[in-house]
Design a protein around this motif. Structure first.
Motif, PDB file in Angstrom:
ATOM      1  N   PHE A   5       1.224   3.501 -12.173  1.00 34.69           N
ATOM      2  CA  PHE A   5       1.099   4.425 -11.051  1.00 34.69           C
ATOM      3  C   PHE A   5      -0.372   4.693 -10.718  1.00 34.69           C
ATOM      4  O   PHE A   5      -0.791   4.592  -9.562  1.00 34.69           O
ATOM      5  CB  PHE A   5       1.823   5.733 -11.400  1.00 34.69           C
ATOM      6  N   ALA A   6      -1.175   5.018 -11.743  1.00 36.90           N
ATOM      7  CA  ALA A   6      -2.597   5.341 -11.530  1.00 36.90           C
ATOM      8  C   ALA A   6      -3.363   4.134 -10.980  1.00 36.90           C
ATOM      9  O   ALA A   6      -4.269   4.299 -10.162  1.00 36.90           O
ATOM     10  CB  ALA A   6      -3.236   5.830 -12.820  1.00 36.90           C
ATOM     11  N   GLY A  53      -1.876   4.769   6.479  1.00 39.44           N
ATOM     12  CA  GLY A  53      -0.831   5.672   5.996  1.00 39.44           C
ATOM     13  C   GLY A  53      -0.114   5.192   4.744  1.00 39.44           C
ATOM     14  O   GLY A  53       0.785   5.873   4.239  1.00 39.44           O
ATOM     15  N   LEU A  54      -0.493   4.024   4.235  1.00 45.44           N
ATOM     16  CA  LEU A  54       0.150   3.528   3.018  1.00 45.44           C
ATOM     17  C   LEU A  54      -0.108   4.484   1.859  1.00 45.44           C
ATOM     18  O   LEU A  54      -1.186   5.071   1.757  1.00 45.44           O
ATOM     19  CB  LEU A  54      -0.385   2.142   2.653  1.00 45.44           C
ATOM     20  N   ASP A  55       0.890   4.624   0.998  1.00 55.10           N
ATOM     21  CA  ASP A  55       0.683   5.408  -0.217  1.00 55.10           C
ATOM     22  C   ASP A  55       1.328   4.691  -1.397  1.00 55.10           C
ATOM     23  O   ASP A  55       1.939   3.628  -1.247  1.00 55.10           O
ATOM     24  CB  ASP A  55       1.179   6.850  -0.059  1.00 55.10           C
ATOM     25  N   VAL A  56       1.185   5.265  -2.559  1.00 51.03           N
ATOM     26  CA  VAL A  56       1.650   4.638  -3.795  1.00 51.03           C
ATOM     27  C   VAL A  56       3.161   4.384  -3.761  1.00 51.03           C
ATOM     28  O   VAL A  56       3.639   3.412  -4.345  1.00 51.03           O
ATOM     29  CB  VAL A  56       1.214   5.468  -5.024  1.00 51.03           C
ATOM     30  N   TYR A  57       3.914   5.200  -3.043  1.00 46.92           N
ATOM     31  CA  TYR A  57       5.362   5.050  -2.989  1.00 46.92           C
ATOM     32  C   TYR A  57       5.797   3.918  -2.047  1.00 46.92           C
ATOM     33  O   TYR A  57       6.955   3.514  -2.064  1.00 46.92           O
ATOM     34  CB  TYR A  57       6.020   6.368  -2.587  1.00 46.92           C
ATOM     35  N   ASP A  58       4.874   3.411  -1.244  1.00 43.59           N
ATOM     36  CA  ASP A  58       5.152   2.263  -0.382  1.00 43.59           C
ATOM     37  C   ASP A  58       4.949   0.939  -1.129  1.00 43.59           C
ATOM     38  O   ASP A  58       5.323  -0.115  -0.638  1.00 43.59           O
ATOM     39  CB  ASP A  58       4.232   2.273   0.849  1.00 43.59           C
ATOM     40  N   SER A 126       9.399   5.947  -7.558  1.00 41.03           N
ATOM     41  CA  SER A 126      10.226   6.833  -6.751  1.00 41.03           C
ATOM     42  C   SER A 126       9.397   8.029  -6.299  1.00 41.03           C
ATOM     43  O   SER A 126       8.372   8.348  -6.895  1.00 41.03           O
ATOM     44  CB  SER A 126      11.439   7.306  -7.556  1.00 41.03           C
ATOM     45  N   LYS A 127       9.857   8.701  -5.284  1.00 40.43           N
ATOM     46  CA  LYS A 127       9.148   9.884  -4.771  1.00 40.43           C
ATOM     47  C   LYS A 127       9.196  11.044  -5.765  1.00 40.43           C
ATOM     48  O   LYS A 127       8.376  11.934  -5.706  1.00 40.43           O
ATOM     49  CB  LYS A 127       9.754  10.344  -3.440  1.00 40.43           C
ATOM     50  N   GLU A 128      10.152  11.008  -6.691  1.00 43.90           N
ATOM     51  CA  GLU A 128      10.308  12.107  -7.648  1.00 43.90           C
ATOM     52  C   GLU A 128       9.255  12.087  -8.736  1.00 43.90           C
ATOM     53  O   GLU A 128       9.103  13.032  -9.475  1.00 43.90           O
ATOM     54  CB  GLU A 128      11.685  12.071  -8.303  1.00 43.90           C
ATOM     55  N   GLY A 129       8.536  10.987  -8.890  1.00 39.50           N
ATOM     56  CA  GLY A 129       7.525  10.933  -9.936  1.00 39.50           C
ATOM     57  C   GLY A 129       7.054   9.520 -10.161  1.00 39.50           C
ATOM     58  O   GLY A 129       7.141   8.694  -9.275  1.00 39.50           O
TER      59      GLY A 129
END
Length: 135
Positions: A5-6, A53-58, A126-129
């Protein structure tokens, strides 16, 4: 190639910084990319805003390029939903996007693919974590 994730957070920040500094290019010589722009009346400014607008969840995955032009390069796959105007009827439509890019020399982003997804992507987080949703 699995990224934590990081690591993806850092990658996305570097991608955005390069794009904000206009250190990027989109490959419009590819038929799918050019057709997408035409079919959905997408301006380069609109595509740039989506990239910003990209983020880690994409984020979906990282893998070695299967193209001779990018041999040895790691490409990064992202997906995103965005609203466009369809040329055929001038109505807004939500489009699931497939975005494949190469982050070159720690300062330049080359967008290899930017078009409608041909199949649903699996996202790494996932968006939850920070949970891996690909397994």
């Amino acid at each position: 190639m699995e990224l934590k994730f990081a690591e993806v957070e850092k990658l996305v920040a570097k991608i955005k910084e390069a794009i904000e500094n206009d250190m990027y290019a989109i490959d419009f010589s590819k038929d799918k990319n050019a057709s997408f722009v035409s079919e959905y009346l997408a301006s380069e400014e609109r595509l740039k805003n989506i990239l910003l607008g990209l983020d880690v969840y994409d984020y979906s995955e990282a893998r070695e390029s299967d193209s001779d032009n990018f041999a040895g390069h790691i490409v990064y796959i992202f997906g995103k939903e965005a609203t466009f105007i369809e040329q055929s009827n001038y109505q807004p439509i939500e489009v699931p996007l497939y975005i494949k890019l190469d982050y070159i020399s720690n300062e330049f982003v080359f967008v290899i693919s930017f078009h409608r997804q041909e199949w649903p992507l699996k996202y790494a987080f996932s968006k939850e974590g920070e949970e891996d949703v690909t397994t």
